[in-house]
Design an enzyme around this catalytic site. Structure first.
Site, PDB file in Angstrom:
ATOM      1  N   GLY A 148       0.721  -1.172   0.028  1.00 35.38           N
ATOM      2  CA  GLY A 148       0.139   0.008  -0.018  1.00 35.38           C
ATOM      3  C   GLY A 148       1.012   1.170  -0.101  1.00 35.38           C
ATOM      4  CB  CYS A 149       0.011   4.742  -0.927  1.00 34.98           C
ATOM      5  SG  CYS A 149      -1.620   5.138  -0.144  1.00 34.98           S
ATOM      6  CE1 TYR A 150      -1.152   8.139   4.339  1.00 33.35           C
ATOM      7  CE2 TYR A 150      -3.065   6.621   4.409  1.00 33.35           C
ATOM      8  CZ  TYR A 150      -2.509   7.949   4.303  1.00 33.35           C
ATOM      9  OH  TYR A 150      -3.464   9.000   4.444  1.00 33.35           O
ATOM     10  CB  THR A 152       5.275   2.254   0.110  1.00 27.96           C
ATOM     11  OG1 THR A 152       4.775   1.238  -0.544  1.00 27.96           O
ATOM     12  CG2 THR A 152       6.750   2.592  -0.769  1.00 27.96           C
ATOM     13  CB  ALA A 153       5.523   6.722   2.835  1.00 26.99           C
TER      14      ALA A 153
END
Length: 345
Positions: A148-150, A152-153
């Protein structure tokens, strides 16, 4: 390599199309859309007119399996889990941008996604596609669960500190913010212009689907059960994620020393850029690119380590990382087709 994209009308799909258009080794053979089959891509996304001349098709698994080597699933959760097994049985590799294969515990999927999980055989087969951390496993995968995007960061920001035992594994606080494209293209009151413009919202406190994903990976990487406090926010911009993490230092090191640890950790990973001491990245500095930029501050007064990690949620947080994983799987350089300079301003 010949590829197909399933879920052709979403932001993830059109970003895959944009990035793959100039990939030297890949051709997009088919774009599949249940709702828009028979429709030209340019009629849904006018910016592709005279650039991508393709008509979206209905899904025929047998026919598609004969034409392509790999399928990207840019579908909502609860779709790919029913389709991917057939492609795998036909020898087609799959990269899933949804959450259907990220969680290893079926009960966790039931709880957080409120739906029936995929078959355990395929959950076990799926490799979590955090490119910089699981590179060796990705190279030999048939099914990749794109993060997911969150996560990953957040994970790229936290893992080096945990692996080097710089911080406590308890009381990790994650304050994360995303642009509205993270909510997808569907209509929603929550991202209606007059609701979102000049506004800032916290949402899904304690119940966001990315919480178990973050905790699962941190538990695996740290060697002990971990829980985090995760507060997501939506901000009035189109793209970008900033994840700011607060952790307790358990070793006395300066900001400069910790920056050096991070730079060494990611020295062979060109898409993670660790900023020098005193420099904190902003989302605009990775806009439209596959970069994750990380800034560090060790607060000697409070004993806290603050980590700021920024990505473009549609690129490194979704389609760009999916292509990076495809590159690893195919044995190409991770940067192939992904060397775009961030868009600025």
């Amino acid at each position: 390599m010949k590829v197909a994209i399933i879920g052709g009308t979403g932001y993830g799909a059109v970003e895959l199309i944009r990035l793959l258009h100039n990939h030297p080794y890949v051709t997009v053979e088919a774009i599949i859309s249940h709702s828009q089959s028979g429709t030209d891509l340019a009629s849904v996304y006018p910016h592709t007119v005279d650039v991508v001349d393709m008509t979206m098709d209905a899904l025929d698994i047998t026919s598609l399996s004969e034409k392509v080597d790999l399928v990207f699933f840019a579908t909502p959760s609860n779709v790919s889990k029913d389709l991917i097994p057939s492609f795998l049985e036909n020898g087609v590799k799959c990269i899933d941008l949804s959450g259907d294969f990220r969680l290893k515990e079926p009960e966790a999927y039931k709880k957080w996604y409120q739906s029936t999980p995929a078959d355990q055989e395929y959950i076990n087969q799926a490799i979590y596609g955090l490119s910089e951390i699981y590179e060796d496993e990705i190279k030999n995968a048939s099914l990749i669960a794109n993060p997911g995007c969150y996560p990953t960061a957040t994970l790229l920001g936290l893992i080096p500190a945990l692996k080097h035992n710089l911080v406590s594994k308890e009381q990790i606080i994650i304050d994360a913010k995303t642009g509205v494209s993270g909510a997808g293209r569907g209509l929603s009151l929550n991202v209606h212009f007059s609701e979102m413009h000049e506004n800032l919202k916290a949402y899904k406190l304690g119940e966001h689907k990315h919480i178990p994903e973050i905790e699962q990976v941190l538990t695996n990487e740290s060697g002990q059960e971990m829980q985090v406090v995760f507060t997501p926010h939506i901000v009035p911009m189109t793209r970008g994620i900033m994840s700011t993490m607060y952790t307790n230092l358990i070793i006395e090191k300066s900001t400069k020393e910790i920056v050096e640890v991070y730079q060494d950790f990611y020295k062979n990973h060109p898409f993670v850029r660790v900023r020098p001491e005193g420099v904190i990245p902003s989302t605009k500095e990775v806009y439209g690119s596959n970069y994750c930029d990380i800034g560090i501050y060790a607060d000697q007064r409070t004993g806290k380590l603050m980590i700021v990690s920024v990505i473009d949620n549609l690129v490194k947080g979704a389609s760009g990382q999916a292509i990076q994983n495809m590159n690893l799987l195919a044995g190409w350089e991770a940067t192939t087709g992904l060397n775009q300079i961030p868009i600025y301003p």
